[in-house]
Motif scaffolding. Structure first.
Motif, mmCIF file in Angstrom:
data_model
loop_
_atom_site.group_PDB
_atom_site.id
_atom_site.type_symbol
_atom_site.label_atom_id
_atom_site.label_comp_id
_atom_site.label_asym_id
_atom_site.label_seq_id
_atom_site.Cartn_x
_atom_site.Cartn_y
_atom_site.Cartn_z
ATOM 1 N N THR A 4 -1.162 8.824 4.749
ATOM 2 C CA THR A 4 -1.342 7.461 4.253
ATOM 3 C C THR A 4 -0.547 6.470 5.097
ATOM 4 O OG1 THR A 4 -1.628 8.326 2.014
ATOM 5 C CG2 THR A 4 -1.126 5.991 2.224
ATOM 6 N N ALA A 42 -2.361 5.959 8.297
ATOM 7 C CA ALA A 42 -3.571 5.165 8.083
ATOM 8 C C ALA A 42 -3.218 3.687 7.904
ATOM 9 C CB ALA A 42 -4.335 5.685 6.874
ATOM 10 N N VAL A 43 -2.153 3.414 7.175
ATOM 11 C CA VAL A 43 -1.714 2.023 6.999
ATOM 12 C C VAL A 43 -1.308 1.437 8.342
ATOM 13 C CG1 VAL A 43 0.139 0.593 6.029
ATOM 14 C CG2 VAL A 43 -1.068 2.218 4.582
ATOM 15 N N PHE A 81 1.296 4.526 -2.876
ATOM 16 C CA PHE A 81 1.158 5.947 -2.582
ATOM 17 C C PHE A 81 2.493 6.688 -2.612
ATOM 18 C CE2 PHE A 81 -2.906 4.521 -1.060
ATOM 19 C CZ PHE A 81 -3.744 5.579 -1.383
ATOM 20 N N ILE A 96 0.243 14.227 2.564
ATOM 21 C CA ILE A 96 -0.640 13.149 2.120
ATOM 22 C C ILE A 96 0.053 11.806 2.288
ATOM 23 C CG2 ILE A 96 -1.806 12.143 0.116
ATOM 24 C CD1 ILE A 96 -2.423 14.984 -0.798
ATOM 25 N N PHE A 97 1.334 11.755 1.959
ATOM 26 C CA PHE A 97 2.074 10.509 2.122
ATOM 27 C C PHE A 97 2.149 10.107 3.597
ATOM 28 C CE2 PHE A 97 5.983 8.010 2.548
ATOM 29 C CZ PHE A 97 5.686 6.993 1.656
ATOM 30 N N VAL A 104 0.847 -1.207 0.000
ATOM 31 C CA VAL A 104 0.000 0.000 0.000
ATOM 32 C C VAL A 104 0.872 1.243 0.000
ATOM 33 C CG1 VAL A 104 -1.655 1.335 1.359
ATOM 34 C CG2 VAL A 104 -1.998 -1.112 1.040
ATOM 35 N N MET A 105 1.937 1.238 0.781
ATOM 36 C CA MET A 105 2.815 2.407 0.810
ATOM 37 C C MET A 105 3.508 2.625 -0.532
ATOM 38 S SD MET A 105 2.241 3.780 3.585
ATOM 39 C CE MET A 105 3.391 5.073 3.248
#
Length: 146
Positions: free
Chosen positions: A86, A89-90, A74, A82-83, A70-71
């Motif tokens: 993310t 969130a992960v 992104f 934003i990174f 997922v990383m």
């Protein structure tokens, strides 16, 4: 055409980002740890030990690999906020996933909880150590090329 009116061509991004290098470097040793843990669990805990060890191995490997994938998806985001959002969130999703697995398996008498926990711990340590090694060996630009 003068130099000031020529179109600017951004340099090509490297094919390997630090995250892909981390994934590649961490995945191979972590995959190799699984069979070793299964053999040790079979010798010390029998069938329940093997089942617990396999489940700990599968959950932990899935846990870390999916988070890294997922990383990587992104990693092309140009805004650092934003990174980072993310990444948080992960991480939060991984914690929820791990909590759910532990809650589901806390009363499971069909597997050895010690083998599960020890295998998960060893797999996590191997993943983290080799992902750090992959990051340190990755080629990272020192400055922004754009």
């Amino acid at each position: 055409m003068s130099d000031s009116t020529k179109a600017y061509a951004a340099p090509a991004r490297p094919a390997t980002t630090p995250l892909t290098a981390m994934l590649r470097t961490a995945a191979i040793p972590t995959i190799l740890v699984g069979p070793i843990a299964l053999v040790i669990a079979a010798l010390t805990g029998g069938g329940k030990g093997v089942l617990g060890s396999f489940l700990g191995y599968a959950v932990t490997l899935t846990f870390f690999a999916l988070g890294m994938i997922v990383m990587i998806r992104f990693a092309t985001v140009r805004q650092p906020l934003i990174f980072m959002a993310t990444a948080l969130a992960v991480f939060f999703g991984q914690l929820i996933f791990l909590l759910l697995v532990i809650l589901l398996l806390q009363d499971a008498d069909w597997l050895d909880g010690r083998a599960f926990g020890l295998t998960a711990l060893v797999v996590a340590l191997v993943w983290q150590a080799f992902s750090i090694l992959g990051y340190l060996r990755a080629r990272r630009p020192v400055y922004d090329t754009l």
